[in-house]
Structures are given as C-alpha cells and as structure tokens.
Design a protein around this motif. Structure first.
Motif, PDB file in Angstrom:
ATOM      1  N   PHE A   1      -5.129  11.491  15.698  1.00 44.00           N
ATOM      2  CA  PHE A   1      -6.259  11.523  14.762  1.00 44.00           C
ATOM      3  C   PHE A   1      -5.786  11.364  13.314  1.00 44.00           C
ATOM      4  O   PHE A   1      -6.472  10.749  12.491  1.00 44.00           O
ATOM      5  N   GLY A   2      -4.594  11.888  12.987  1.00 46.31           N
ATOM      6  CA  GLY A   2      -4.109  11.869  11.609  1.00 46.31           C
ATOM      7  C   GLY A   2      -3.683  10.503  11.111  1.00 46.31           C
ATOM      8  O   GLY A   2      -3.600  10.283   9.897  1.00 46.31           O
ATOM      9  N   THR A   3      -3.382   9.583  12.031  1.00 52.64           N
ATOM     10  CA  THR A   3      -2.952   8.237  11.626  1.00 52.64           C
ATOM     11  C   THR A   3      -4.076   7.207  11.730  1.00 52.64           C
ATOM     12  O   THR A   3      -3.821   6.005  11.689  1.00 52.64           O
ATOM     13  N   ALA A   4      -5.298   7.682  11.852  1.00 54.61           N
ATOM     14  CA  ALA A   4      -6.427   6.753  12.008  1.00 54.61           C
ATOM     15  C   ALA A   4      -6.555   5.799  10.825  1.00 54.61           C
ATOM     16  O   ALA A   4      -7.005   4.656  10.985  1.00 54.61           O
ATOM     17  N   ARG A   5      -6.162   6.234   9.618  1.00 55.42           N
ATOM     18  CA  ARG A   5      -6.277   5.404   8.420  1.00 55.42           C
ATOM     19  C   ARG A   5      -4.922   4.904   7.925  1.00 55.42           C
ATOM     20  O   ARG A   5      -4.779   4.538   6.754  1.00 55.42           O
ATOM     21  N   ALA A   6      -3.945   4.867   8.798  1.00 54.02           N
ATOM     22  CA  ALA A   6      -2.617   4.400   8.395  1.00 54.02           C
ATOM     23  C   ALA A   6      -2.665   2.917   8.053  1.00 54.02           C
ATOM     24  O   ALA A   6      -3.284   2.127   8.777  1.00 54.02           O
ATOM     25  N   PRO A   7      -2.030   2.486   6.938  1.00 55.75           N
ATOM     26  CA  PRO A   7      -1.993   1.060   6.596  1.00 55.75           C
ATOM     27  C   PRO A   7      -1.138   0.291   7.590  1.00 55.75           C
ATOM     28  O   PRO A   7      -0.235   0.836   8.219  1.00 55.75           O
ATOM     29  N   MET A   8      -1.414  -0.990   7.717  1.00 51.35           N
ATOM     30  CA  MET A   8      -0.659  -1.859   8.623  1.00 51.35           C
ATOM     31  C   MET A   8      -0.121  -3.012   7.795  1.00 51.35           C
ATOM     32  O   MET A   8      -0.863  -3.924   7.431  1.00 51.35           O
ATOM     33  N   THR A   9       1.184  -2.956   7.435  1.00 52.38           N
ATOM     34  CA  THR A   9       1.775  -3.989   6.583  1.00 52.38           C
ATOM     35  C   THR A   9       2.730  -4.889   7.337  1.00 52.38           C
ATOM     36  O   THR A   9       3.290  -5.813   6.773  1.00 52.38           O
ATOM     37  N   GLY A  10       2.970  -4.608   8.636  1.00 52.69           N
ATOM     38  CA  GLY A  10       3.913  -5.410   9.402  1.00 52.69           C
ATOM     39  C   GLY A  10       3.343  -6.766   9.777  1.00 52.69           C
ATOM     40  O   GLY A  10       2.214  -7.124   9.441  1.00 52.69           O
ATOM     41  N   ALA A  11       4.131  -7.532  10.502  1.00 54.74           N
ATOM     42  CA  ALA A  11       3.697  -8.865  10.935  1.00 54.74           C
ATOM     43  C   ALA A  11       2.448  -8.745  11.800  1.00 54.74           C
ATOM     44  O   ALA A  11       2.388  -7.919  12.704  1.00 54.74           O
ATOM     45  N   PRO A  12       1.415  -9.554  11.536  1.00 52.57           N
ATOM     46  CA  PRO A  12       0.153  -9.404  12.265  1.00 52.57           C
ATOM     47  C   PRO A  12       0.187  -9.934  13.689  1.00 52.57           C
ATOM     48  O   PRO A  12      -0.621  -9.539  14.515  1.00 52.57           O
ATOM     49  N   GLU A  13       1.094 -10.876  14.000  1.00 53.90           N
ATOM     50  CA  GLU A  13       1.092 -11.524  15.303  1.00 53.90           C
ATOM     51  C   GLU A  13       2.234 -10.995  16.164  1.00 53.90           C
ATOM     52  O   GLU A  13       3.386 -10.931  15.728  1.00 53.90           O
ATOM     53  N   PRO A  14       1.945 -10.612  17.423  1.00 59.61           N
ATOM     54  CA  PRO A  14       3.021 -10.203  18.325  1.00 59.61           C
ATOM     55  C   PRO A  14       3.913 -11.377  18.688  1.00 59.61           C
ATOM     56  O   PRO A  14       3.473 -12.530  18.694  1.00 59.61           O
ATOM     57  N   ASP A  15       5.163 -11.091  18.986  1.00 58.46           N
ATOM     58  CA  ASP A  15       6.100 -12.131  19.400  1.00 58.46           C
ATOM     59  C   ASP A  15       5.704 -12.613  20.793  1.00 58.46           C
ATOM     60  O   ASP A  15       5.585 -11.836  21.735  1.00 58.46           O
ATOM     61  N   ALA A  16       5.501 -13.921  20.929  1.00 56.00           N
ATOM     62  CA  ALA A  16       5.062 -14.496  22.210  1.00 56.00           C
ATOM     63  C   ALA A  16       6.223 -14.764  23.152  1.00 56.00           C
ATOM     64  O   ALA A  16       6.015 -15.179  24.296  1.00 56.00           O
ATOM     65  N   GLY A  17       7.448 -14.551  22.682  1.00 55.94           N
ATOM     66  CA  GLY A  17       8.604 -14.828  23.523  1.00 55.94           C
ATOM     67  C   GLY A  17       8.713 -13.850  24.683  1.00 55.94           C
ATOM     68  O   GLY A  17       8.077 -12.794  24.708  1.00 55.94           O
TER      69      GLY A  17
ATOM     70  N   PRO B   1       0.823  -1.205   0.000  1.00 54.50           N
ATOM     71  CA  PRO B   1       0.000   0.000   0.000  1.00 54.50           C
ATOM     72  C   PRO B   1       0.857   1.255   0.000  1.00 54.50           C
ATOM     73  O   PRO B   1       1.887   1.320   0.677  1.00 54.50           O
ATOM     74  N   THR B   2       0.468   2.237  -0.770  1.00 51.43           N
ATOM     75  CA  THR B   2       1.129   3.525  -0.749  1.00 51.43           C
ATOM     76  C   THR B   2       0.508   4.355   0.365  1.00 51.43           C
ATOM     77  O   THR B   2      -0.701   4.448   0.483  1.00 51.43           O
ATOM     78  N   VAL B   3       1.341   4.942   1.179  1.00 47.23           N
ATOM     79  CA  VAL B   3       0.853   5.749   2.295  1.00 47.23           C
ATOM     80  C   VAL B   3       0.303   7.051   1.743  1.00 47.23           C
ATOM     81  O   VAL B   3       0.988   7.783   1.027  1.00 47.23           O
ATOM     82  N   SER B   4      -0.946   7.365   2.049  1.00 45.28           N
ATOM     83  CA  SER B   4      -1.601   8.554   1.503  1.00 45.28           C
ATOM     84  C   SER B   4      -0.986   9.827   2.073  1.00 45.28           C
ATOM     85  O   SER B   4      -0.352   9.821   3.138  1.00 45.28           O
ATOM     86  N   GLY B   5      -1.205  10.925   1.340  1.00 42.81           N
ATOM     87  CA  GLY B   5      -0.698  12.214   1.799  1.00 42.81           C
ATOM     88  C   GLY B   5      -1.268  12.620   3.147  1.00 42.81           C
ATOM     89  O   GLY B   5      -0.576  13.194   3.986  1.00 42.81           O
ATOM     90  N   GLY B   6      -2.536  12.314   3.385  1.00 46.05           N
ATOM     91  CA  GLY B   6      -3.153  12.655   4.662  1.00 46.05           C
ATOM     92  C   GLY B   6      -2.524  11.920   5.826  1.00 46.05           C
ATOM     93  O   GLY B   6      -2.304  12.494   6.895  1.00 46.05           O
TER      94      GLY B   6
END
Length: 453
Positions: A207-223, A9-14
């Motif tokens: 408020f400005g990052t409410a629509r920020a894309p999330m491309t990182g790993a979906p699961e937190p490290d359980a270690g 995803p391209t990060v929008s200007g907003g």
C-alpha cells in the motif's frame, strides 16, 4: 559534487516510508531462520548437524530457478498496480503461513523431521521470492539520481535495523521464555509472532508504494531469458558486485547460524544471543547518515572497502572472547555492526546504480531479471554459510540432542564453534574486500573502464 539530473522525480517521504517498511519482511525472513533454524533442528528435533545444515541450504538451490523467473514475470507484468506491486501482494498472501509451518514442531525427529522442515522451508522460500525479487528491483526505477538512491535506501536500512531487533532480540527472547533452552511450544509462539510481522510489513509496503514514481525503461526486454542472463553476465560491474555480495552473505549466514551456539557454549548464556544482536542493531539504526556522507566523500566503492574492513575485523577480533569474556565479545560485535550497516546500505545502492545504468544504456526494462539473478545466486551461495558451519560442527564432534535429553559437548566441538563463528567468516569477508577493489561504476552509471579521462 554530482548535480542531480533535471526532471528526475524526487521520491516523497511517504513513498520512502512505504518502501522501507517492506524491509521488515526481507530482513526478518533472512535472519530468523538463519539464526534459529539450525539450532532448532539439532537441539529439538534430533537432526544431525550435517543434515540440518543441508536442510537449511537445499531449499535455497530452488531460488536459482524461481527467482529469475519471478524477476522476468514482474518485468513483463502490465497492470494498473504497475509491474512490481502485484507480486508484493502475492508474497504477502503466502509467506506468513509457510513460515509458521517451518517452526510448527510436529512430533517427528531425525530424518523425518528434516524432510518435513525442508519441504516447508522450500515453500517459504518460493513465497518469499514472489515478494523479494520485485521489491529489490523497485529502487532503480524510483529515481535516476546516483546519490538519491543511497538516500532512499537509507530508509530501508533503518527498517532493516528495526527488523534485526525483532529477529535478533525478540525472536530468541520468545523462544527462551519457557526456559534457557526453549521448548517446542515457545518456537511455535515465535513462529506465529514473526508471521504476523511478515504479513504487516508486506502489506504496508504494497500500500505504501502505490504512488512510487517509475523512471526506469518503460518497455520490458523481449529477449529470451538466456539472452538476458548473457547480458547480465557481460556487465562487469554487476558480476563483481554480485561476487562480493555473495562472499559477504556467506559470512553473514555463518554468523547467524553460529550465534546461538556462540552464546550457549562460548559465553555460557543462551540469552546472550539477544544482547549480541542488540549491539549490532545500534549502528544499523544510527550510523546510516555517516555512511551516506562517506559514500559521497569517498564514493561508494571506497566506503564499501572501509565497511568491509570493519565487518571482517570485528568478526576476527571476537575469536579472543574466551580470553577477555562477554564484554569483549559485545564490543567486537559493535564493530561488526558498524561495518555491516555500511555493507548493507552500499551493496543495494550500488546494485540500483548498475540496474539504472543498464536501463539507460539499453532502453529496456529488465530490473527484475537482474534482481532475480542477483537474489537467486546470492541466496544459494549465502545458504552455504549454515552448511559450512554445520560441517565445522561435525568436524569438531558436535553431538545432536532433543529437548528432553541435553548433552555435554566435547572440547573439540566448543573449539569448532569458536572458529566457525569468527575466523572462517572473517576470512570470507576479507576476500570480499579484495573483490571490491575490482568493482568499477562511476556516478552517472558509466563503467569506469569505458569512461573517458
């Protein structure tokens, strides 16, 4: 030319704007205490220089505990606001009040004043960690593209430049509005003004990052936290990047702590603190496109080496100010500004690369742990800049005073100010350049040492 990965995803200007405005907080909170707190204690609260330097440094040791914890908590946060944004809001609700209390100017002097300021500064550092650590983790999760991260962080650096105007020009101007030395009332007015700026920037980023894309790993490290720290220590690119960043930030904190002394005792004009910062701000605001181009042309490591040489060279050149005068000092600071702009942009872009590479390799979300460890160590080490500068002043025989009894400084103290503001930080910056040579991370996040060919 590295092709952009498909499906990223391209990060929008907003969103870029919303993310960038949070840098008003990070840059202002780092700069204003670094610029004014040591001088405020030694010259208004009659705190000895060595003790004032300790007060500035001591609360940062707490960062070694709280920052990794906040990072781990944000990695594991699950909410409709995402893992990072609830923490941005928590910081916005606490930091402005704590910051004001640091400069509230109670009727205390000496040791009692040092204890009061130290306690308030520790509270402010804790509140700041709630915002800073998740905030710095976000770019690695917004895009998977190597060069787009630099472009995204270019926006952040523009806001850092604007924040430098506030911290380096407006804050000292408010302090000096009641006279060249300032008063306790003018420090209180400055504190209220900066607290409002902090609140506005933190809420703006939330408020400005409410629509920020999330491309990182979906699961937190359980270690466990210890296991996650071990993984970070085993990442050679992260370790070298952290090391050179700590060296750079130590030098920056020395420059900030020494600026009011340099303006007052070397240039003979306390208000020159504002103009010196103005010539640093210019490159911060205008040189970003050039550094983005240099990062693509020579890769980020090559551009960082050039930035470090400019930063250190300008700092060392300022040692000749007593010979050439104020205009020369401002010209040297212009070179410092050009180098500092590149260092700041590339440092955080490279950190995002390292975090993204770890997520791709492991499939786990631990950006918060990386940034928590990063900010904790960086903050703790960089805070020693004020401690080192305070020690240099003490060795030179600097005499503390309060607002009603200014004193004339001995020649040794003036010489110590010049050395502490130029030669010592320049040495640290050149060390950082040597450390940059050890950094290896190719586009795409592959460590150079393990890449084929």
């Amino acid at each position: 030319m590295i092709a952009k990965p498909s499906g990223v995803p391209t990060v929008s200007g907003g969103v870029r704007l919303g993310y960038g405005v949070g840098s008003f907080c990070t840059a202002t909170f780092n700069a204003v205490p670094g610029l004014l707190l040591l001088y405020y204690m030694t010259n208004f609260l009659a705190v000895p220089a060595w003790l004032a330097g300790t007060v500035v440094a001591a609360p940062k040791v707490w960062d070694l505990v709280i920052n990794p914890l906040v990072g781990r908590w944000s990695d594991r946060t699950t909410s409709r606001l995402g893992p990072r944004r609830p923490w941005l809001l928590a910081g916005a609700c606490t930091l402005p009040v704590a910051f004001f209390l640091v400069f509230a100017g109670p009727p205390l002097t000496g040791l009692r004043a040092a204890l009061y300021v130290g306690a308030c500064f520790m509270g402010a550092a804790t509140a700041y960690a709630l915002f800073e650590v998740p905030y710095k983790a976000m770019p690695a999760e917004m895009t998977g593209d190597y060069h787009e991260r630099t472009s995204l962080l270019q926006w952040r650096m523009v806001f850092i430049g604007a924040a430098t105007v506030i911290s380096g020009i407006v804050a000292p101007a408010i302090v000096n509005s009641d006279g060249p030395r300032g008063t306790l009332d003018s420090y209180r007015l400055m504190a209220v003004t900066i607290a409002v700026v902090l609140l506005a920037s933190m809420l703006g980023s939330f408020f400005g990052t409410a629509r920020a894309p999330m491309t990182g790993a979906p699961e937190p490290d359980a270690g466990s936290l210890r296991e996650q720290f071990a993984a970070a220590r085993g990442d050679s690119a992260f370790v070298w990047l952290l090391g050179l960043s700590c060296a750079q930030m130590t030098a920056v904190s020395m420059l900030l702590a020494g600026a009011p002394y340099f303006a007052s005792y070397i240039l003979g004009d306390p208000k020159a603190t504002s103009t010196l910062f103005a010539v640093i701000v210019g490159p911060m605001l205008l040189a970003m496109p050039a550094w983005v181009w240099l990062a693509k042309r020579y890769d980020k490591r090559g551009a960082m080496i050039l930035a470090g040489l400019l930063f250190g060279g300008g700092t060392l050149a300022a040692a000749a100010t007593p010979v050439f005068g104020s205009w020369y000092a401002h010209a040297a600071m212009l070179v410092v500004g050009m180098g500092y702009a590149g260092v700041q942009l590339l440092e955080f872009s490279m950190l995002a690369d390292v975090i993204a590479a770890d997520a791709e390799r492991t499939g786990k979300r631990r950006a918060g742990v990386f940034t928590g460890l990063w900010t904790a160590i960086e903050s703790g080490v960089s805070s020693f800049g004020a401690l080192i500068f305070g020690g240099v002043l003490s060795l030179g025989g600097f005499l503390e005073s309060d607002a009603s009894r200014p004193v004339r400084q001995p020649d040794g103290a003036v010489t110590a100010i010049l050395i502490g503001e130029t030669a010592v930080p320049a040495l640290v910056l050149f060390l950082a350049v040597l450390m940059t040579l050890k950094y290896r991370l190719r586009p795409g996040g592959v460590p150079a040492s393990s890449a084929s060919g």
